[in-house]
Scaffold this motif. Structure first.
Motif, PDB file in Angstrom:
ATOM      1  N   LYS A 145       0.591  18.896   7.624  1.00  0.00           N
ATOM      2  CA  LYS A 145      -0.641  18.117   7.793  1.00  0.00           C
ATOM      3  C   LYS A 145      -0.816  17.146   6.628  1.00  0.00           C
ATOM      4  O   LYS A 145      -0.471  17.496   5.486  1.00  0.00           O
ATOM      5  N   GLY A 146      -1.375  15.989   6.937  1.00  0.00           N
ATOM      6  CA  GLY A 146      -1.580  15.015   5.864  1.00  0.00           C
ATOM      7  C   GLY A 146      -2.775  14.120   6.134  1.00  0.00           C
ATOM      8  O   GLY A 146      -3.183  13.912   7.281  1.00  0.00           O
ATOM      9  N   ILE A 147      -3.342  13.599   5.066  1.00  0.00           N
ATOM     10  CA  ILE A 147      -4.355  12.544   5.198  1.00  0.00           C
ATOM     11  C   ILE A 147      -3.968  11.437   4.226  1.00  0.00           C
ATOM     12  O   ILE A 147      -3.623  11.696   3.074  1.00  0.00           O
ATOM     13  N   GLY A 148      -3.967  10.222   4.733  1.00  0.00           N
ATOM     14  CA  GLY A 148      -3.558   9.089   3.910  1.00  0.00           C
ATOM     15  C   GLY A 148      -4.543   7.950   4.067  1.00  0.00           C
ATOM     16  O   GLY A 148      -5.350   7.939   4.993  1.00  0.00           O
ATOM     17  N   MET A 149      -4.482   7.013   3.150  1.00  0.00           N
ATOM     18  CA  MET A 149      -5.382   5.862   3.252  1.00  0.00           C
ATOM     19  C   MET A 149      -4.672   4.593   2.799  1.00  0.00           C
ATOM     20  O   MET A 149      -3.631   4.649   2.143  1.00  0.00           O
ATOM     21  N   ALA A 150      -5.241   3.477   3.180  1.00  0.00           N
ATOM     22  CA  ALA A 150      -4.773   2.178   2.706  1.00  0.00           C
ATOM     23  C   ALA A 150      -5.940   1.211   2.801  1.00  0.00           C
ATOM     24  O   ALA A 150      -6.852   1.403   3.611  1.00  0.00           O
ATOM     25  N   ILE A 172      -0.962   5.508   7.734  1.00  0.00           N
ATOM     26  CA  ILE A 172      -0.170   6.545   8.419  1.00  0.00           C
ATOM     27  C   ILE A 172       1.017   6.944   7.550  1.00  0.00           C
ATOM     28  O   ILE A 172       1.309   8.126   7.360  1.00  0.00           O
ATOM     29  N   ARG A 173       1.676   5.948   6.993  1.00  0.00           N
ATOM     30  CA  ARG A 173       2.838   6.223   6.128  1.00  0.00           C
ATOM     31  C   ARG A 173       2.434   7.108   4.950  1.00  0.00           C
ATOM     32  O   ARG A 173       3.130   8.060   4.586  1.00  0.00           O
ATOM     33  N   ASN A 174       1.289   6.814   4.374  1.00  0.00           N
ATOM     34  CA  ASN A 174       0.847   7.603   3.220  1.00  0.00           C
ATOM     35  C   ASN A 174       0.388   9.003   3.627  1.00  0.00           C
ATOM     36  O   ASN A 174       0.512   9.948   2.846  1.00  0.00           O
ATOM     37  N   ALA A 175      -0.110   9.133   4.842  1.00  0.00           N
ATOM     38  CA  ALA A 175      -0.462  10.472   5.343  1.00  0.00           C
ATOM     39  C   ALA A 175       0.814  11.278   5.593  1.00  0.00           C
ATOM     40  O   ALA A 175       0.847  12.484   5.350  1.00  0.00           O
ATOM     41  N   GLU A 225       0.813  -1.211   0.000  1.00  0.00           N
ATOM     42  CA  GLU A 225       0.000   0.000   0.000  1.00  0.00           C
ATOM     43  C   GLU A 225       0.853   1.270   0.000  1.00  0.00           C
ATOM     44  O   GLU A 225       0.394   2.319  -0.452  1.00  0.00           O
ATOM     45  N   SER A 226       2.075   1.181   0.517  1.00  0.00           N
ATOM     46  CA  SER A 226       2.984   2.325   0.401  1.00  0.00           C
ATOM     47  C   SER A 226       3.340   2.525  -1.061  1.00  0.00           C
ATOM     48  O   SER A 226       3.354   3.646  -1.576  1.00  0.00           O
ATOM     49  N   GLN A 227       3.610   1.400  -1.730  1.00  0.00           N
ATOM     50  CA  GLN A 227       4.007   1.511  -3.128  1.00  0.00           C
ATOM     51  C   GLN A 227       2.875   2.049  -4.005  1.00  0.00           C
ATOM     52  O   GLN A 227       3.117   2.816  -4.950  1.00  0.00           O
TER      53      GLN A 227
END
Lengths: 778, 156
Positions: A454-459, A744-747, A381-383
């Motif tokens: 600030k960030g918002i990420g999803m997986a 979290i990583r993507n955020a 999901e990071s990739q």
């Protein structure tokens, strides 16, 4: 009541008043206590043990050393028996071991009248070693001295394959590699991800005790799979299965770590040696960290290539898994992970997987909530976000272009998806989290804010429920009626906190109309009484054991109606059960209560009727499997100079089919999410790189989330109907952990533009990455 | 070396001989059979062994029994009201599904009782801090906070 209702936990009052008894609470008053002597080297051989001083200490009854135990090897995995010898669990364990394979390996055991005296005596034991250099990673272990005779190169197993565009899998054995380039192909240069070993940290430490009743061995253990434990103990100490009785009382959490056989063979062996006396072993927290099981540390190398329309054309993944000192589940965890990568997203041209599990000098790794998929999801999901970012695509749209769809046929297990809520979960989460607004708003904010970003990420994830067809998936249930129309339900399914007892009871209530407060589910599994069940793992208790409860309750219902027909003369096919009464379906006229039926057939004395103690029993065998789905959206802030992540809110949306108990289901999400947050931000087992000595095997230095670390959580279910599950339900317990770390990583990627490739994302690691990315000037 | 201590445990006087180095957890569990007092770490990190000593929540695993001489101890076994009803905190835990494996539950309930007895009201952030000495691996703390809010929350 029945299903799809928030019935209170059956055991809630017992637990809230402290009357629920766990293994340690049940140790017999006159028990002897064991302290295990653990090795103080990670690799080598015990040459000699001097117990002379220990044997003179007060209260010491005996000392067992690695030179006194049977040499035959046994398996410890909590798996059902595989009749196919190629799929049998690896036997590589003895009760104690002279060959030291990790720092803390079991080399002797002191038995004394109190735990303190056993410990004091254990501290006097002198051990002479022949020491070898520790091999803590697969790279080092492969080609080093063999840790187990049966595995000369320390590579426990491999699984390498290519999936054709038509979905056919061809297996071909490859060689171990840790290069960034996969399969030696320059077009498959991957990114490399690393995840460390972590511990389940159930609050109840592992413990067990054993004593003999005549020729029989009674073993109490907080174990998730009592019937498998019985088999493993019988094998380890050489007793017939029927002479071993395993009892599992209330359990203080397990999360997969209590699936394996741990010290039960040791206490049973000692009990027999001491004439059947009760012998108990309660691990300390420090031992639970090191001497039970861990989640595998893994190195994942992966590449995802997409065409200009955003369709994935090539996908390759290599997993090198650190199995630790004993096989436990063998390669099953890495195999689960590598296959899931090609189940969740599909590439049109090339799909290539390589996986290896190595023996190393770390504590043994095995099952922990999510079974390899949390590790995989972090890389996969990071990739997906990195590729989307590189092409300027919305990460959600890129996922939708490539994820599997309703009707998907799994290339490995060849089952077809028949309940599919993934896209609805994505859309629901997008809406709840205000994803589109926040992506724009935060981009704007981050342009002018230097230190706070600030960030918002999803997986997302897909996760199988149960393990059919790799292993047999079966469960049995028995319902025994009492003459007043109440009933006892006996199952082999194990309650470890997840709520399975309550849900199984609701299922029986649904079919029999007997309310839950007139049903008793026998919560403690006693293998002398409980019908067979593979136990608690793979999020299978509601899905598989629930089907057994359903099948049994349906048999019972038919039986009750047949008896009612005999009593009343009304044909059974005109009757139904309603409000605990046999009722004429067409008119709604109540004929007799379930209590009347049971009482009559138990006690009728008319010189002609055969009395009957009304019971029902059935075994359910799964012939299908399904995917649960879900998504996590995480809103956060990063304090860049401190490397500190502040979570603002987690939005978690799940498709676990029909939800049978909404309140308990939400609780499963909360717990899984927070365990996932811990995995993402703080948890890791640390070892001294020179000696292999564990450095943080306690709850002060191992960073478990506290209530203060947890943000606001919003959960939501997208309900689908899975035809193979009872009432349409699918697995739920493991999945919520899976998407948290990559979300979290993507955020963080969204907030800072810095891609992270290593867990945990704690301040130490993040500051290092931010310095490298020039966000912090060093 | 054994010492004689006098405590009031769950409202009942108890005169006991204990080892000098014995923890209150072991005394309550092994000498009085109060097994609701759980052992999760024995170094004061997890909070499973929490009891109220003169009304104050303490980790009994790092509290020597000899220190308890002359003091009053409450465990959840002693919590039922005179008419044998559950304490409001216990009721809230049941109704909010704040319990899963149950191992951390007795300790958390007692911290909840301490909060009730303080007569104060707390917002969610304050409650997070108040229970941060208790580790729970099952619930994510969410329903525990919901249960506590019901009884000692600002809007309760």
């Amino acid at each position: 009541m029945g299903v799809q209702k928030s019935v209170s936990r059956l055991d809630a009052v017992q637990k809230v008043t402290g009357t629920a008894k766990y293994v340690e609470d049940l140790i017999l008053l006159d028990a002897l206590h064991v302290k295990v002597v653990h090795s103080t080297i990670a690799n080598g051989t015990v040459k000699g043990i001097d117990c002379s001083e220990a044997l003179k200490m007060p209260g010491v009854v005996t000392v067992l050393t690695c030179f006194d135990v049977p040499e035959h090897l046994y398996a410890t995995a909590g798996h059902p028996l595989s009749l196919d010898p190629n799929h049998a669990d690896i036997k590589d364990k003895t009760i104690l071991s002279a060959r030291v394979r990790y720092y803390g390996d079991d080399i002797a055991a002191v038995v004394a009248d109190t735990p303190l005296r056993a410990q004091l005596a254990a501290e006097t034991i002198k051990v002479e070693y022949e020491e070898l250099a520790p091999m803590l990673t697969p790279e080092v272990a492969l080609g080093g001295d063999a840790l187990h005779e049966a595995c000369p190169d320390n590579e426990l197993a491999r699984m390498d394959f290519e999936i054709s565009p038509e979905g056919n899998v061809s297996f071909e054995r490859k060689r171990f590699s840790s290069d960034a380039v996969i399969a030696g192909r320059d077009d498959l240069k991957g990114e490399q991800y690393h995840v460390p070993p972590v511990n389940a940290c159930h609050i109840e430490n592992n413990c067990c005790f054993a004593y003999m009743e005549g020729r029989r061995m009674v073993v109490y253990s907080c174990n998730q799979v009592p019937h498998t434990l019985r088999r493993n103990v019988a094998e380890a100490i050489g007793m017939p299965l029927g002479d071993v009785r395993v009892i599992k009382p209330f359990m203080g959490g397990g999360f997969g770590n209590k699936q394996d056989t741990m010290y039960e063979p040791l206490v049973a062996f000692l009990s027999r040696k001491l004439g059947g006396r009760c012998v108990a072993l309660v691990l300390t927290r420090e031992e639970t960290f090191v001497n039970t099981r861990t989640r595998h540390g893994m190195d994942l190398t992966t590449v995802t290539v997409a065409d200009e329309r955003g369709k994935i054309t090539k996908k390759a993944l290599r997993i090198n898994s650190n199995g630790g000192a004993y096989a436990a589940h063998g390669h099953a965890v890495a195999a689960y992970a590598i296959t899931n990568c090609f189940q969740t997203y599909i590439a049109s041209e090339l799909q290539l997987g390589e996986s290896s599990t190595a023996y190393t000098n770390l504590p043994p790794a095995a099952a922990m909530r999510g079974y390899g998929i949390p590790q995989l999801a972090f890389a996969m999901e990071s990739q997906m976000d990195d590729v989307a970012l590189a092409h300027g695509w919305d990460p959600i749209e890129f996922r939708k272009w490539n994820m599997h769809r309703d009707g998907f046929c799994d290339p490995f297990d060849k089952f077809i998806v028949r309940s599919y809520g993934l896209e609805s979960c994505i859309d629901k989460g997008r809406e709840l989290s205000h994803w589109d607004d926040k992506r724009r708003e935060y981009d704007e904010f981050n342009r002018s804010s230097k230190d706070i970003k600030k960030g918002i990420g999803m997986a997302l994830f897909s996760y199988k429920t149960g393990v059919y067809p790799i292993q047999i998936e079966n469960a049995a249930c028995r319902i025994v009626m009492n003459e007043d129309g109440t009933a006892q339900i006996q199952v082999g399914a194990t309650e470890l906190g997840q709520g399975s007892d309550t849900v199984l009871c609701q299922i029986v209530s649904e079919f029999t109309t007997i309310p839950e407060n007139r049903l008793t589910l026998v919560s403690a599994q006693d293998t002398d009484i409980a019908p067979y069940d593979n136990g608690a793992y793979a999020s299978r208790q509601t899905y598989i054991s629930g089907n057994a409860a359903k099948k049994t309750a349906m048999i019972l219902r038919s039986k009750l109606l047949e008896k009612a027909s005999l009593m009343t003369g009304v044909p059974a096919d005109e009757l139904t059960l309603k409000n605990e009464h046999a009722t004429v379906e067409s008119t709604g006229r109540e004929l007799c209560s379930i209590a009347d039926i049971c009482s009559y057939f138990n006690f009728v004395n008319d010189l002609k009727t055969d009395t009957e103690h009304i019971t029902a029993e059935a075994t359910f065998t799964a012939k299908d499997i399904c995917f649960s789905y879900g998504v996590s959206y995480i809103d956060l802030e990063v304090d860049v100079p401190l490397g500190k992540v502040k979570l603002k809110k987690v939005y978690s949306v799940h498709d676990s089919g029909t939800i049978l108990n909404p309140q308990l289901a939400a609780g499963q999400l909360h717990g899984g999410i927070v365990m996932g947050l811990g995995y993402a931000l703080g948890e890791q087992m640390l070892f001294d790189q020179k000696t292999g000595k564990p450095l943080n095997n306690n709850l002060l230095d191992y960073k478990l989330p506290t209530a203060m670390d947890v943000p606001e959580i919003e959960t939501h279910f997208v309900e689908t109907y899975e035809p193979s599950g009872p009432f349409g339900s699918k697995g739920l317990a493991e999945p919520p952990l899976i998407p948290q770390a990559p979300a979290i990583r993507n955020a963080i990627l969204h907030a800072t533009g810095v891609p992270i490739y290593k867990l945990p994302m704690n301040p130490q690691n993040l500051v290092h990455e931010f310095i490298r990315a020039n966000l912090i000037k060093s | 070396m054994m010492k004689i201590i006098n405590m009031v445990v769950n409202g009942k006087p108890a005169e006991l001989a204990v080892e000098e180095g014995e923890s209150l957890t072991d005394t309550l569990r092994n000498r009085l059979g109060l097994t609701s007092v759980k052992k999760g770490c024995e170094v004061g990190e997890c909070g499973a062994c929490t009891v109220l000593i003169d009304g104050v929540a303490k980790n009994s695993c790092i509290y020597l029994s000899v220190w308890a001489d002359g003091h009053s101890i409450l465990t959840v076994e002693g919590l039922r009201t005179e008419d044998c009803e559950l304490h409001p905190i216990q009721k809230a835990f049941v109704e909010e599904a704040a319990i899963q494996c149950g191992f951390c539950t007795p300790g958390l309930v007692l911290t909840g009782v301490e909060l009730v007895n303080s007569g104060k009201k707390f917002n969610r952030e304050e409650l997070r801090e108040q229970i941060s000495g208790h580790l729970c691996r099952c619930t994510g703390y969410e329903n525990i906070l919901n249960a506590l809010e019901r009884v000692v929350g600002k809007n309760s």
